[in-house]
Design a protein around this motif. Structure first.
Motif, mmCIF file in Angstrom:
data_model
loop_
_atom_site.group_PDB
_atom_site.id
_atom_site.type_symbol
_atom_site.label_atom_id
_atom_site.label_comp_id
_atom_site.label_asym_id
_atom_site.label_seq_id
_atom_site.Cartn_x
_atom_site.Cartn_y
_atom_site.Cartn_z
ATOM 1 N N ALA A 1 -62.774 -63.541 -31.850
ATOM 2 C CA ALA A 1 -61.377 -63.608 -31.402
ATOM 3 C C ALA A 1 -60.851 -62.218 -31.070
ATOM 4 C CB ALA A 1 -60.521 -64.268 -32.484
ATOM 5 N N LEU A 2 -61.185 -61.244 -31.890
ATOM 6 C CA LEU A 2 -60.767 -59.869 -31.632
ATOM 7 C C LEU A 2 -61.387 -59.344 -30.336
ATOM 8 C CD1 LEU A 2 -59.280 -57.320 -32.597
ATOM 9 C CD2 LEU A 2 -61.339 -56.719 -33.894
ATOM 10 N N LEU A 3 -62.668 -59.659 -30.120
ATOM 11 C CA LEU A 3 -63.350 -59.217 -28.912
ATOM 12 C C LEU A 3 -62.739 -59.861 -27.669
ATOM 13 C CD1 LEU A 3 -65.737 -57.459 -27.999
ATOM 14 C CD2 LEU A 3 -67.202 -59.469 -28.190
ATOM 15 N N SER B 1 -51.818 -66.970 -23.724
ATOM 16 C CA SER B 1 -52.725 -67.382 -24.802
ATOM 17 C C SER B 1 -52.273 -66.808 -26.135
ATOM 18 C CB SER B 1 -54.151 -66.923 -24.499
ATOM 19 O OG SER B 1 -54.221 -65.514 -24.468
ATOM 20 N N THR B 2 -52.367 -67.629 -27.172
ATOM 21 C CA THR B 2 -52.034 -67.174 -28.516
ATOM 22 C C THR B 2 -53.314 -66.733 -29.231
ATOM 23 O OG1 THR B 2 -52.320 -69.377 -29.494
ATOM 24 C CG2 THR B 2 -50.132 -68.827 -28.600
ATOM 25 N N PHE B 3 -53.153 -66.032 -30.355
ATOM 26 C CA PHE B 3 -54.329 -65.594 -31.116
ATOM 27 C C PHE B 3 -55.123 -66.800 -31.618
ATOM 28 C CE2 PHE B 3 -56.457 -64.432 -35.085
ATOM 29 C CZ PHE B 3 -57.230 -63.359 -34.633
ATOM 30 N N LEU B 4 -54.410 -67.877 -31.984
ATOM 31 C CA LEU B 4 -55.099 -69.075 -32.453
ATOM 32 C C LEU B 4 -55.972 -69.661 -31.352
ATOM 33 C CD1 LEU B 4 -55.449 -70.992 -34.818
ATOM 34 C CD2 LEU B 4 -53.550 -72.360 -33.923
ATOM 35 N N GLU B 5 -55.491 -69.623 -30.093
ATOM 36 C CA GLU B 5 -56.293 -70.127 -28.974
ATOM 37 C C GLU B 5 -57.508 -69.222 -28.728
ATOM 38 O OE1 GLU B 5 -52.928 -72.361 -26.230
ATOM 39 O OE2 GLU B 5 -53.243 -70.193 -26.021
ATOM 40 N N ARG B 6 -57.286 -67.927 -28.828
ATOM 41 C CA ARG B 6 -58.425 -67.003 -28.637
ATOM 42 C C ARG B 6 -59.450 -67.164 -29.766
ATOM 43 N NH1 ARG B 6 -53.966 -63.817 -27.059
ATOM 44 N NH2 ARG B 6 -53.868 -62.756 -29.089
ATOM 45 N N TRP B 7 -58.955 -67.414 -30.971
ATOM 46 C CA TRP B 7 -59.856 -67.679 -32.095
ATOM 47 C C TRP B 7 -60.644 -68.964 -31.845
ATOM 48 C CZ3 TRP B 7 -57.986 -68.277 -37.895
ATOM 49 C CH2 TRP B 7 -59.104 -68.243 -38.729
ATOM 50 N N ASN B 8 -59.975 -69.983 -31.344
ATOM 51 C CA ASN B 8 -60.635 -71.249 -31.031
ATOM 52 C C ASN B 8 -61.684 -71.042 -29.942
ATOM 53 O OD1 ASN B 8 -61.267 -73.956 -30.931
ATOM 54 N ND2 ASN B 8 -59.500 -74.506 -29.680
ATOM 55 N N ASP C 1 -66.627 -75.582 -22.048
ATOM 56 C CA ASP C 1 -65.660 -75.796 -20.981
ATOM 57 C C ASP C 1 -64.460 -74.881 -21.189
ATOM 58 O OD1 ASP C 1 -64.141 -76.715 -18.934
ATOM 59 O OD2 ASP C 1 -63.774 -78.714 -19.775
ATOM 60 N N ASP C 2 -64.224 -73.986 -20.220
ATOM 61 C CA ASP C 2 -63.134 -73.021 -20.341
ATOM 62 C C ASP C 2 -61.810 -73.569 -19.812
ATOM 63 O OD1 ASP C 2 -65.109 -71.405 -21.243
ATOM 64 O OD2 ASP C 2 -65.239 -70.154 -19.441
ATOM 65 N N SER C 3 -61.837 -74.760 -19.222
ATOM 66 C CA SER C 3 -60.623 -75.259 -18.572
ATOM 67 C C SER C 3 -59.480 -75.471 -19.550
ATOM 68 C CB SER C 3 -60.927 -76.577 -17.842
ATOM 69 O OG SER C 3 -61.403 -77.562 -18.774
ATOM 70 N N GLY C 4 -59.795 -75.722 -20.792
ATOM 71 C CA GLY C 4 -58.736 -75.971 -21.768
ATOM 72 C C GLY C 4 -58.136 -74.709 -22.341
ATOM 73 N N PHE C 5 -58.632 -73.536 -21.912
ATOM 74 C CA PHE C 5 -58.141 -72.263 -22.463
ATOM 75 C C PHE C 5 -57.433 -71.487 -21.355
ATOM 76 C CE2 PHE C 5 -61.816 -73.460 -25.001
ATOM 77 C CZ PHE C 5 -61.305 -73.376 -26.285
ATOM 78 N N THR C 6 -56.187 -71.837 -21.111
ATOM 79 C CA THR C 6 -55.408 -71.119 -20.107
ATOM 80 C C THR C 6 -55.034 -69.740 -20.644
ATOM 81 O OG1 THR C 6 -53.377 -72.102 -20.977
ATOM 82 C CG2 THR C 6 -54.466 -73.254 -19.152
ATOM 83 N N GLY C 7 -55.031 -68.787 -19.779
ATOM 84 C CA GLY C 7 -54.688 -67.430 -20.177
ATOM 85 C C GLY C 7 -55.834 -66.674 -20.804
ATOM 86 N N ILE C 8 -57.077 -67.216 -20.717
ATOM 87 C CA ILE C 8 -58.255 -66.540 -21.264
ATOM 88 C C ILE C 8 -59.320 -66.456 -20.185
ATOM 89 C CG2 ILE C 8 -60.098 -66.588 -22.979
ATOM 90 C CD1 ILE C 8 -58.259 -68.049 -24.851
ATOM 91 N N SER C 9 -59.757 -65.252 -19.895
ATOM 92 C CA SER C 9 -60.843 -65.029 -18.952
ATOM 93 C C SER C 9 -61.588 -63.778 -19.403
ATOM 94 C CB SER C 9 -60.300 -64.847 -17.531
ATOM 95 O OG SER C 9 -61.365 -64.559 -16.631
#
Length: 589
Positions: free
Chosen positions: A167-169, A182-189, A201-209
């Motif tokens: 998540a930190l990375l 994106s929230t930290f919880l989403e990045r952790w997920n 599948d990355d489609s469910g993680f908006t704001g993460i690339s």
């Protein structure tokens, strides 16, 4: 009296030709799969071919997939199966049987049945599972009872730590234009999903690339975590019960009767060792488990006629726990007995033994030694020789303190030729040499352990670094000249590794291979004092007694070497429980 730990070994079903061949087939199957998996990871086109043969209606044999992670996983299974780990057999039979069952059900579909590759894969998988069933009795090595709890703790704790790092990375490397969404919880997920799935599948993680290297790093962490869990689940039992008071009493009784046979016998009383007894109690093998190696040192203790009765259960215990049996520093007689039990021998070097009756400082050959001895003596140094039992408690405390001050570094060294303690009341027959300068200041100490009723074996050497050179030689010669004061007829000094190489390699006519080997040893002597130990011993013109390393398979030698280096203190022992460390462990210098 026999050791109660031997009972389960006797009940193990004997091997058969069929079971041995089946077990060998299972191990080689995993080795071949490991090779293909790792090859596909570095050979891109080959890896793509393997993946194409494992998609849609195509199936490859059990565990055959392209990739580094799968290659490492199958390699781990191959190693543990070769070591006859019961837990590895259980895992393979469970996964293999399930895979075979699903594969067999899939073959009922015509679109799968029509491909010849699938029939080959089915036959190979079935052959592997059948080999596991037939070779079941060959996989008998027990793991530590705490392995299941440890593996669970490593898995849960490692997943938590790795997911937080992931998540930190992701947070640091996120390249999305709308990363603020994106929230930290989403990045952790997201990081957790990458840990447990190579492709998600990355489609469910908006704001993460994230760039590809982030996914690679997370997948590497996932692989390392899996290996850590597997290691925790399959590790061998790390240690057995250390020497008990009853064991020590019985060993001392054997040494009283047969202690003159082996100069290293007294070192069996090193209290971090374990001991296993012959059924008659007339012989024993003292050993220590280091890194999955059951490492014995010297000859078995006791009556040589009873040695096989102690060697057999020691080897059986090693097999039951999946340990590699090895013996450091065995004499020629013991090496012959061990060889009859299936161990091979490799000459390590020679032990320097001085016969008091034959030692003299006279003659041209001893001129250099004689001059060095006289020089130190003229400087006013004196030596006091006493049994430990004759040293008052307050003086022994002072000697211990000075010896500890002079120790070279914090690492405790010694195993095969070191007692591991100094000043213990039970070691009253040990001999202490105290060297003082002209002003009466203590400058060096030597300690020797008993070697039967009339011999001594060097245990510990410590000196003040500011004292004159040649002090140790002066003390040894003083002991040899005054040996009759304590009734000594022979003294065992340091062990010289590869002594014959240095001796023969320096002669006229030595071959190129021998000269090269001698040069290599001379190079490594800059760090490990290999040649200097030989030179230091040779000056006393001793009798050289060969010592051997005993082992089962040549492939185990690297692992045995690492275990021996750890036992002797030349390598740190990672993860060694603190309760195994002794505050006053001493070692030979």
């Amino acid at each position: 009296m026999g050791d109660p730990r031997l009972a389960p070994n006797v009940q193990r079903r004997p091997s058969t030709t069929a079971s041995r061949r089946a077990a060998a087939f299972a191990v080689w199957y995993l080795r071949v799969v490991t090779f293909v998996n790792l090859l596909s990871a570095v050979w891109v086109s080959f890896g793509n071919d393997v993946r194409r043969h494992n998609e849609e209606n195509f199936y490859t044999p059990y565990l055959l997939t392209a990739g580094f992670a799968s290659g490492v996983f199958t390699m781990f299974l191959a190693i543990t199966m070769r070591r006859r780990k019961r837990a590895a057999w259980i895992l393979n039979i469970a996964l293999g049987s399930l895979f075979l069952l699903l594969f067999a059900l899939a073959m009922f579909f015509a679109e799968i049945r029509e491909h010849a590759q699938n029939w080959v894969s089915l036959v190979l998988t079935a052959a592997f599972v059948a080999a596991l069933v037939v070779g079941k009795r060959e996989f008998y090595a027990k793991g530590d009872r705490s392995n299941a709890r440890l593996a669970a703790a490593v898995g849960v704790g490692g997943l938590l730590v790795c997911s937080l790092l992931a998540a930190l990375l992701v947070t640091v490397a996120n390249q999305a234009d709308d990363s603020h969404r994106s929230t930290f919880l989403e990045r952790w997920n997201y990081g957790t999903m990458r840990l447990i799935s190579v492709a998600s599948d990355d489609s469910g993680f908006t704001g993460i690339s994230t760039p590809n290297w982030v996914d690679v790093v997370i997948n590497v962490m996932s692989t390392l975590l899996i290996l850590a869990v597997l290691y925790a689940a399959f590790r061998s039992r790390r240690a057995v019960d250390p020497l008990t008071e009853d064991d020590e009493t019985r060993l001392r009784a054997l040494l009283d009767r047969n202690g003159d046979r082996d100069s290293l016998g007294y070192f069996a009383l090193r209290r971090e060792k374990s001991v296993i007894w012959s059924p008659t109690g007339k012989a024993a093998v003292a050993y220590r488990v280091v890194g999955g190696v059951s490492l014995a040192a010297g000859d078995p203790i006791g009556d040589p006629e009873a040695w096989p009765g102690a060697i057999d259960p020691w080897l059986a215990e090693a097999r039951v726990h999946g340990w590699i049996p090895a013996v450091m520093g065995a004499g020629e007689e013991a090496g012959t007995v061990y060889a009859r039990h299936g161990l091979d021998a490799l000459e390590l070097g020679d032990e320097a033994i001085v016969e008091i009756a034959e030692f003299t400082l006279e003659g041209r050959a001893m001129r250099t030694v004689r001059q060095a001895y006289n020089r130190v003596k003229r400087a006013g140094y004196t030596v006091r020789v006493r049994r430990h039992a004759d040293i008052p408690a307050e003086e022994m405390t002072y000697l211990l303190q000075r010896a500890d001050d002079w120790r070279d570094g914090e690492t405790e060294r010694g195993f095969s030729m070191a007692l591991g303690r100094l000043g213990d009341p039970d070691d009253g027959q040990c001999v202490m040499l105290e060297c003082a300068d002209g002003e009466g200041e203590l400058r060096a100490v030597l300690s020797f352990v008993p070697w039967g009723p009339n011999g001594l074996s060097l245990d510990l050497m410590r000196r003040d670094r500011d004292s004159d050179n040649g002090l140790m030689e002066f003390m040894v010669i003083e002991l040899l000249q005054r040996a009759q004061e304590i009734g000594i007829t022979q003294v065992s000094l340091n062990f010289a590794m590869f002594r014959s190489v240095f001796e023969r390699g320096g002669r006229i006519g030595a071959g190129p291979v021998l000269r090269l080997w001698r040069s290599l040893l001379g190079f490594f002597s800059r760090w490990w004092q290999i040649e200097s130990l030989y030179r230091a011993n040779a000056k006393y013109r001793p009798i050289w007694e060969p010592r051997f390393l005993l082992f089962e398979k040549s492939a185990d030698l690297p692992r045995i070497g690492i275990a021996a280096a750890r036992a002797e203190g030349f390598l740190e022992a990672p993860g060694l429980p603190k309760w195994l460390h002794r505050k006053h462990l001493e070692s030979k210098r």
